[in-house]
Design a protein around this motif. Structure first.
Motif, PDB file in Angstrom:
ATOM      1  N   UNK A 139      20.101 -48.087  60.592  1.00  0.00           N
ATOM      2  CA  UNK A 139      20.178 -46.707  60.717  1.00  0.00           C
ATOM      3  C   UNK A 139      21.313 -46.258  61.665  1.00  0.00           C
ATOM      4  N   UNK A 140      21.137 -46.754  62.779  1.00  0.00           N
ATOM      5  CA  UNK A 140      22.081 -46.313  63.969  1.00  0.00           C
ATOM      6  C   UNK A 140      23.462 -46.517  63.311  1.00  0.00           C
ATOM      7  N   UNK A 141      23.799 -47.763  62.985  1.00  0.00           N
ATOM      8  CA  UNK A 141      25.352 -47.873  62.541  1.00  0.00           C
ATOM      9  C   UNK A 141      25.514 -47.072  61.397  1.00  0.00           C
ATOM     10  N   UNK A 142      24.799 -46.730  60.425  1.00  0.00           N
ATOM     11  CA  UNK A 142      24.949 -45.733  59.500  1.00  0.00           C
ATOM     12  C   UNK A 142      25.150 -44.268  59.994  1.00  0.00           C
ATOM     13  N   UNK A 143      24.621 -43.786  61.096  1.00  0.00           N
ATOM     14  CA  UNK A 143      24.951 -42.751  61.605  1.00  0.00           C
ATOM     15  C   UNK A 143      26.217 -42.699  62.243  1.00  0.00           C
ATOM     16  N   UNK A 144      26.375 -43.734  63.079  1.00  0.00           N
ATOM     17  CA  UNK A 144      27.674 -43.879  63.697  1.00  0.00           C
ATOM     18  C   UNK A 144      28.941 -43.701  62.735  1.00  0.00           C
ATOM     19  N   UNK A 145      28.823 -44.340  61.647  1.00  0.00           N
ATOM     20  CA  UNK A 145      29.694 -44.496  60.441  1.00  0.00           C
ATOM     21  C   UNK A 145      29.921 -43.156  60.084  1.00  0.00           C
ATOM     22  N   UNK A 146      29.117 -42.362  59.734  1.00  0.00           N
ATOM     23  CA  UNK A 146      29.036 -40.854  59.368  1.00  0.00           C
ATOM     24  C   UNK A 146      29.702 -40.102  60.463  1.00  0.00           C
ATOM     25  N   UNK A 147      29.414 -40.198  61.641  1.00  0.00           N
ATOM     26  CA  UNK A 147      30.117 -39.691  62.630  1.00  0.00           C
ATOM     27  C   UNK A 147      31.617 -39.689  62.653  1.00  0.00           C
ATOM     28  N   UNK A 148      31.938 -41.506  62.722  1.00  0.00           N
ATOM     29  CA  UNK A 148      33.330 -41.633  62.648  1.00  0.00           C
ATOM     30  C   UNK A 148      34.080 -41.199  61.909  1.00  0.00           C
ATOM     31  N   UNK A 149      33.543 -41.212  60.445  1.00  0.00           N
ATOM     32  CA  UNK A 149      34.247 -41.106  59.228  1.00  0.00           C
ATOM     33  C   UNK A 149      34.838 -39.626  59.080  1.00  0.00           C
ATOM     34  N   UNK A 150      33.668 -38.655  59.049  1.00  0.00           N
ATOM     35  CA  UNK A 150      33.871 -37.340  59.144  1.00  0.00           C
ATOM     36  C   UNK A 150      34.078 -36.587  60.151  1.00  0.00           C
ATOM     37  N   UNK A 151      33.337 -36.797  61.422  1.00  0.00           N
ATOM     38  CA  UNK A 151      33.439 -35.720  62.542  1.00  0.00           C
ATOM     39  C   UNK A 151      34.845 -36.321  63.440  1.00  0.00           C
TER      40      UNK A 151
END
Lengths: 210, 91
Positions: free
Chosen positions: B40-52
């Motif tokens: 889940x943490x990796x998924x959150x980090x991925x979302x932050x990295x890709x969009x934010x």
């Protein structure tokens, strides 16, 4: 497409200059990630070696305060993303407001963290000072040393980030930093802030949710 | 879709993932607890990295540098865990 700063040597055009700025910022973020990587590796080895002691020590951490802090930092990332979007559109006023909001949320995180530290001090969980350590097993004490080292280093990074965001909000608010010409500056600041958020996103489950 | 809408949707997804990781931490799933939390943490980090962090709109060069950061950091973990997880008295 909004105007960007006119290209200067050694860049061939403005687009390449912007790309170079992003690339350079990511190199810096990579070094920051590796800095925290060492601490994370220490925590991982501890969990492998002393799983029960680490689980018991982790239960002394307040996962609800940690979760609240995570939500605070995620919100600050949202306001920072909004600030960058405003910078690209050349809207200095909203950009300044979003930057100030980001700094405020970062400070809220530090406040909650400080409260946690104060609680842990009174429970004797801080190394070297305060009441004696409450848990019998020695690895638990080492886990807490790692906890303070990792969250302390993160708080230091966050403090520097808050200072930078406040500085930028002053520069943008005073129209000293021309938008959208210099929006890549705000974008770079945003990249740093998001990395501090990502590091906490990993610190939280590794420390609090054992 | 406007950029601010995308940011808000990503934010809501991040909060949902946070709630999920906190909820599953209440269950006793043995080895799957850290696996789930880290996924889940990796998924959150991925979302932050890709969009934010604008990787969605960045060139391949910039994306490679972001991936390189992960590759080099994971070298530390892989090398270390190869040692620690294969010791007979640990892991």
């Amino acid at each position: 497409m909004t105007e960007r700063l006119a290209a200067v040597l050694p860049y061939s055009d403005a687009r390449q200059q912007h790309e170079a700025a992003r690339m350079g910022m990511w190199i810096f973020l990579a070094t920051e990630l590796m800095l925290f990587g060492g601490l994370f590796m220490g925590i991982v080895v501890y969990r492998v070696l002393y799983s029960e002691a680490v689980a018991e020590a982790s239960s002394h951490l307040d996962m609800w305060l940690g979760g609240l802090n995570t939500a605070v930092l995620l919100t600050s990332s949202l306001t920072m993303a909004f600030a960058v979007a405003c910078a690209r559109e050349g809207r200095a006023g909203p950009c300044t407001r979003n930057l100030l909001l980001t700094a405020a949320l970062g400070t809220l995180f530090l406040g909650i963290k400080g409260y946690e530290y104060w609680k842990e001090y009174h429970e004797g969980l801080m190394p070297g000072i305060g009441p004696p350590f409450p848990i019998e097993t020695p690895p638990a004490e080492l886990f807490f040393n790692l906890y303070f080292a990792a969250t302390g280093l993160h708080a230091l990074h966050l403090t520097c980030g808050i200072g930078a965001v406040l500085g930028f909000s002053w520069l943008v608010g005073r129209r000293r930093l021309r938008l959208p010409a210099r929006e890549s500056y705000v974008e770079g600041l945003g990249l740093y802030w998001h990395l501090v958020d990502v590091i906490w996103v990993f610190l939280y489950p590794v420390l609090y949710l054992v | 879709m406007a950029i601010r809408t995308i940011y808000l949707l990503v934010y809501v997804a991040l909060l949902i993932l946070l709630a999920l990781t906190m909820a599953t931490a209440q269950l006793q799933l043995g080895i799957w607890n850290p696996v789930l939390n880290l996924s889940i943490a990796t998924l959150k980090a991925g979302l932050i990295a890709w969009f934010f962090m604008h990787l969605e709109e960045s060139s391949g060069l910039v994306r490679i540098f972001a991936i390189a950061a992960i590759v080099w950091t994971s070298g530390l973990f892989i090398g270390g865990l190869i040692d620690w997880l294969t010791r007979p008295w640990a892991g």
